[in-house]
Design an enzyme around this catalytic site. Sequence first.
Site, PDB file in Angstrom:
ATOM      1  N   HIS A   1       0.507 -24.447 -43.177  1.00  0.00           N
ATOM      2  CA  HIS A   1      -0.280 -25.175 -42.334  1.00  0.00           C
ATOM      3  C   HIS A   1      -0.938 -26.634 -43.479  1.00  0.00           C
ATOM      4  O   HIS A   1      -1.892 -26.784 -42.682  1.00  0.00           O
ATOM      5  CB  HIS A   1      -1.342 -24.266 -42.282  1.00  0.00           C
ATOM      6  CG  HIS A   1      -1.543 -23.604 -43.566  1.00  0.00           C
ATOM      7  ND1 HIS A   1      -1.613 -22.556 -44.615  1.00  0.00           N
ATOM      8  CD2 HIS A   1      -3.330 -23.682 -44.331  1.00  0.00           C
ATOM      9  CE1 HIS A   1      -2.186 -22.705 -45.840  1.00  0.00           C
ATOM     10  NE2 HIS A   1      -3.466 -23.209 -45.482  1.00  0.00           N
TER      11      HIS A   1
HETATM   12  C1  UD1 Z   1      -8.658 -23.676 -44.410  1.00  0.00           C
HETATM   13  C2  UD1 Z   1      -8.879 -23.777 -45.910  1.00  0.00           C
HETATM   14  C3  UD1 Z   1      -7.181 -23.535 -46.234  1.00  0.00           C
HETATM   15  C4  UD1 Z   1      -7.302 -22.148 -46.232  1.00  0.00           C
HETATM   16  C5  UD1 Z   1      -6.585 -22.046 -44.741  1.00  0.00           C
HETATM   17  C6  UD1 Z   1      -6.161 -20.897 -43.778  1.00  0.00           C
HETATM   18  C7  UD1 Z   1     -10.384 -25.116 -46.539  1.00  0.00           C
HETATM   19  C8  UD1 Z   1     -10.542 -27.480 -47.424  1.00  0.00           C
HETATM   20  N1  UD1 Z   1      -9.063 -25.760 -46.037  1.00  0.00           N
HETATM   21  O1  UD1 Z   1      -7.731 -25.294 -43.992  1.00  0.00           O
HETATM   22  O2  UD1 Z   1      -8.044 -23.486 -47.625  1.00  0.00           O
HETATM   23  O3  UD1 Z   1      -5.567 -22.269 -46.650  1.00  0.00           O
HETATM   24  O4  UD1 Z   1      -8.471 -22.447 -43.992  1.00  0.00           O
HETATM   25  O5  UD1 Z   1      -6.292 -21.328 -42.958  1.00  0.00           O
HETATM   26  O6  UD1 Z   1     -11.184 -24.905 -46.270  1.00  0.00           O
HETATM   27  N2  UD1 Z   1      -8.412 -24.573 -35.971  1.00  0.00           N
HETATM   28  C9  UD1 Z   1      -8.698 -23.535 -34.804  1.00  0.00           C
HETATM   29  N3  UD1 Z   1      -9.543 -22.705 -34.513  1.00  0.00           N
HETATM   30  C10 UD1 Z   1      -9.618 -22.082 -35.704  1.00  0.00           C
HETATM   31  C11 UD1 Z   1     -10.095 -22.430 -36.813  1.00  0.00           C
HETATM   32  C12 UD1 Z   1      -9.419 -24.339 -37.093  1.00  0.00           C
HETATM   33  O7  UD1 Z   1      -8.750 -24.426 -34.436  1.00  0.00           O
HETATM   34  O8  UD1 Z   1     -10.313 -21.048 -35.957  1.00  0.00           O
HETATM   35  C13 UD1 Z   1      -7.694 -25.662 -36.118  1.00  0.00           C
HETATM   36  C14 UD1 Z   1      -9.178 -27.082 -35.847  1.00  0.00           C
HETATM   37  O9  UD1 Z   1      -8.032 -27.980 -35.118  1.00  0.00           O
HETATM   38  C15 UD1 Z   1      -9.284 -27.859 -37.434  1.00  0.00           C
HETATM   39  C16 UD1 Z   1      -7.927 -27.197 -38.005  1.00  0.00           C
HETATM   40  O10 UD1 Z   1      -7.045 -26.388 -37.832  1.00  0.00           O
HETATM   41  O11 UD1 Z   1      -9.414 -28.902 -37.054  1.00  0.00           O
HETATM   42  C17 UD1 Z   1      -8.152 -27.096 -39.661  1.00  0.00           C
HETATM   43  O12 UD1 Z   1      -9.232 -26.584 -39.243  1.00  0.00           O
HETATM   44  P1  UD1 Z   1      -9.713 -26.428 -41.312  1.00  0.00           P
HETATM   45  O13 UD1 Z   1     -10.564 -25.101 -41.551  1.00  0.00           O
HETATM   46  O14 UD1 Z   1     -10.727 -27.200 -41.512  1.00  0.00           O
HETATM   47  O15 UD1 Z   1      -8.322 -26.301 -41.907  1.00  0.00           O
HETATM   48  P2  UD1 Z   1      -7.383 -24.986 -42.611  1.00  0.00           P
HETATM   49  O16 UD1 Z   1      -6.765 -26.085 -42.291  1.00  0.00           O
HETATM   50  O17 UD1 Z   1      -7.972 -23.980 -41.508  1.00  0.00           O
END
Ligand code: UD1
Length: 383
Positions: free
Chosen positions: A222
């Site tokens: 991821h």
């Molecule tokens: C975040 C953490 C990372 C951790 C990871 C585990 C930060 C900087 N990064 O990254 O350290 O390893 O979580 O998952 O805090 N999305 C959904 N549903 C959700 C959550 C996210 O669809 O419930 C999608 C969205 O499109 C979002 C993308 O995933 O924009 C990324 O989510 P985000 O929370 O920004 O970062 P992660 O890549 O999950």
Amino acid sequence: MRKLRIMSVVGARPNFMKIAPFARALDGYASGITHCLVHTGQHYDREMSESFFAALNIPEPDVNLGVGSGTHAEQVGQTMIAFEKTVRDWKPDWVVVVGDVNATCACAITAKKEHVGLAHIEAGLRSFDLTMPEEINRIVADRLSDLLFTHCAIADRNLMAEGIPENKIKRVGNIMIDTLEQNRSMALALDPREIISGNLLEGGIVRDITGIENRYAALTLHRPPNVDRRDALESLVNLFADELSAEIPLIWTVHPRTKKQLEAFGLLRKALSAPGIYLVGPLGYRELLRLNLGASVVLTDSGGLQEECCVLGTPCVTMRENTERPITLQEEGGVSVLTGSDVGKIRNAFHEMLRQPRREARPPLWDGHTAERIAEIFAGIAR
Ligand code: UD1
């Protein structure tokens, strides 16, 4: 007598397994400590958040800031604005943050600006790579914290090298392993075949999975360097689909961010149709633990999984250029090797790891009792 008021914060999936044992341990001191749990709402999908609260018996958050997805500045900024109000309303003596996600950094800054005591669980991890948002979050949280709970001697040394006074550093062990040990036997009772069939990604081809429980590799991916660039993700999908999955069934649990990128780059179909790949949606805590318990090898870019592999003894290919958790590496006595996104290095490490037997490599104090040690420190402050 006034009780000590502790407000703890979670935001994203890797926080939940760290807060579960902490919340439970504080319950044991209810006569002297009041606890308020805040969820920033960074992760919001049922399978990224709610399902962990249910499976790990985490109390309902007292407050949900509902921040959701966005750029880093949006997430951090909105969290700070909402959390400031929450702190002013509830008036904690201490704010406790865990891990290294955006919620960790945002709430650490806010707590400090509100003159509240700040504690960081999982302090002192350093990748020394400032292109990682998590590294920035860790440095900020540690620099501002009054109490730094660490999980190994390397973390202590990192903090002292940055000038953090020794008396603020408390080596307590790895709180995530508390959750692992509490769930190990329940996870073992699960059947990998049911985990696959119950979580197949939409559009996934239903195939005969007889015997898969005896031999498989587990894959998670991821991080931005692996999934946000088309060339990197395409090379990885080709490696998994054309080569690695031809040798051993590959169970790939797909993060929402990765699914979005696979779709955007037109790679999802290839991954779904590879005969040796089983694509499943984000798994529950015990489901992933079950896969780890039986995997011949784990391929991952997650930090937490590297640590869990050490305790479970699963050979681990870490598809990152560096790690903030060097204690998990083979050269430090662990079970993992770093490969970055380089396909040749991943291929070699995968073959090497497939030949290695499972071998537990548990660092000191990763014993399932870390939350109790932290709660006892707060109880001492409350008395
Ligand atoms: C975040 C953490 C990372 C951790 C990871 C585990 C930060 C900087 N990064 O990254 O350290 O390893 O979580 O998952 O805090 N999305 C959904 N549903 C959700 C959550 C996210 O669809 O419930 C999608 C969205 O499109 C979002 C993308 O995933 O924009 C990324 O989510 P985000 O929370 O920004 O970062 P992660 O890549 O999950």
